[in-house]
Design a protein around this motif. Structure first.
Motif, PDB file in Angstrom:
ATOM      1  N   LYS A 169       0.833  -1.204   0.000  1.00 10.47           N
ATOM      2  CA  LYS A 169       0.000   0.000   0.000  1.00 10.47           C
ATOM      3  C   LYS A 169       0.863   1.248   0.000  1.00 10.47           C
ATOM      4  CE  LYS A 169      -4.003   1.915   2.347  1.00 10.47           C
ATOM      5  NZ  LYS A 169      -4.972   1.692   3.412  1.00 10.47           N
ATOM      6  N   THR A 178       9.735   1.611   6.582  1.00 10.62           N
ATOM      7  CA  THR A 178       8.535   0.794   6.744  1.00 10.62           C
ATOM      8  C   THR A 178       7.864   0.497   5.416  1.00 10.62           C
ATOM      9  OG1 THR A 178       7.089   2.704   7.062  1.00 10.62           O
ATOM     10  CG2 THR A 178       8.028   1.713   9.053  1.00 10.62           C
ATOM     11  N   VAL A 207       3.831  -0.594   4.341  1.00 10.01           N
ATOM     12  CA  VAL A 207       2.463  -0.891   4.753  1.00 10.01           C
ATOM     13  C   VAL A 207       1.892  -1.821   3.687  1.00 10.01           C
ATOM     14  CG1 VAL A 207       0.178   0.023   5.275  1.00 10.01           C
ATOM     15  CG2 VAL A 207       2.215   1.349   5.884  1.00 10.01           C
ATOM     16  N   THR A 249      -1.299  -4.624   2.604  1.00  4.83           N
ATOM     17  CA  THR A 249      -2.667  -5.062   2.848  1.00  4.83           C
ATOM     18  C   THR A 249      -2.702  -6.582   2.738  1.00  4.83           C
ATOM     19  OG1 THR A 249      -3.519  -3.006   1.924  1.00  4.83           O
ATOM     20  CG2 THR A 249      -5.058  -4.848   2.099  1.00  4.83           C
ATOM     21  N   ASP A 271      -4.376  -3.594   7.157  1.00  2.52           N
ATOM     22  CA  ASP A 271      -3.110  -2.944   6.835  1.00  2.52           C
ATOM     23  C   ASP A 271      -2.109  -3.288   7.925  1.00  2.52           C
ATOM     24  OD1 ASP A 271      -4.142  -1.806   4.562  1.00  2.52           O
ATOM     25  OD2 ASP A 271      -4.543   0.140   5.485  1.00  2.52           O
ATOM     26  N   VAL A 295       1.942  -2.962   9.209  1.00  6.13           N
ATOM     27  CA  VAL A 295       3.163  -2.174   9.063  1.00  6.13           C
ATOM     28  C   VAL A 295       4.358  -3.101   9.313  1.00  6.13           C
ATOM     29  CG1 VAL A 295       4.499  -0.216   9.907  1.00  6.13           C
ATOM     30  CG2 VAL A 295       2.000  -0.072   9.830  1.00  6.13           C
ATOM     31  N   LYS A 319      -0.667  -6.072  14.065  1.00  8.68           N
ATOM     32  CA  LYS A 319      -0.672  -5.129  12.941  1.00  8.68           C
ATOM     33  C   LYS A 319       0.720  -4.568  12.646  1.00  8.68           C
ATOM     34  CE  LYS A 319      -5.321  -4.820  12.393  1.00  8.68           C
ATOM     35  NZ  LYS A 319      -5.770  -5.965  13.120  1.00  8.68           N
ATOM     36  N   LYS A 320       1.766  -5.249  13.135  1.00 10.19           N
ATOM     37  CA  LYS A 320       3.138  -4.859  12.815  1.00 10.19           C
ATOM     38  C   LYS A 320       4.032  -6.082  12.945  1.00 10.19           C
ATOM     39  CE  LYS A 320       4.084  -3.205  17.453  1.00 10.19           C
ATOM     40  NZ  LYS A 320       4.513  -2.138  18.294  1.00 10.19           N
TER      41      LYS A 320
END
Length: 124
Positions: free
Chosen positions: A25, A31, A33, A35, A40, A42, A72-73
């Motif tokens: 994305k 970093t 990002v 999907t 999403d 990271v 989410k990371k």
């Protein structure tokens, strides 16, 4: 060689290297990002190695990472670009017709420039 050392280091820390496929994305120097399904995630890419070319927004990639995607990371170790299917264009020159071109939109220009800067910083 550096990737093998990273794999050994990670293995000794008991973190399992996992793999996922994703759509990029957005990227920055540190970093990415991506999907995955509808989420999403990271990824820290400071020490990641790119395989098969530079990765930019809109690309499909396979990511080898450590961490838990539920947070989410995660930390990416290897980003493998999955090239898009090629398109064959049969170009014919017709001097009786005007050559038509279309300029990039501001968004396309920005993404292009970000990709070039990313590639320069990552030795591509």
């Amino acid at each position: 060689m550096a990737f093998a050392a990273t794999v050994l280091l990670v293995s000794s820390c008991q973190e399992k290297i996992q793999t996922t496929k994703a759509m990029v994305k957005k990227t920055t120097d540190t970093t990415l990002v991506a999907t995955i399904d509808k989420y999403d995630i990271v990824f820290d890419i400071k020490q990641a190695r790119c395989d098969n070319g530079a990765v930019m927004a809109g690309d499909s990639v396979t990511i080898h990472y450590i961490g838990d995607l539920r947070d989410k990371k995660a930390k990416a170790l290897l980003l493998k670009l999955m090239p898009q299917k090629g398109t064959v264009v049969e170009a014919k020159y017709d001097p009786s017709k005007e050559l038509l071109t279309k300029p990039m939109t501001p968004e396309e220009q920005k993404e292009f420039e970000e990709g070039i800067e990313f590639a320069k910083k990552n030795g591509h």
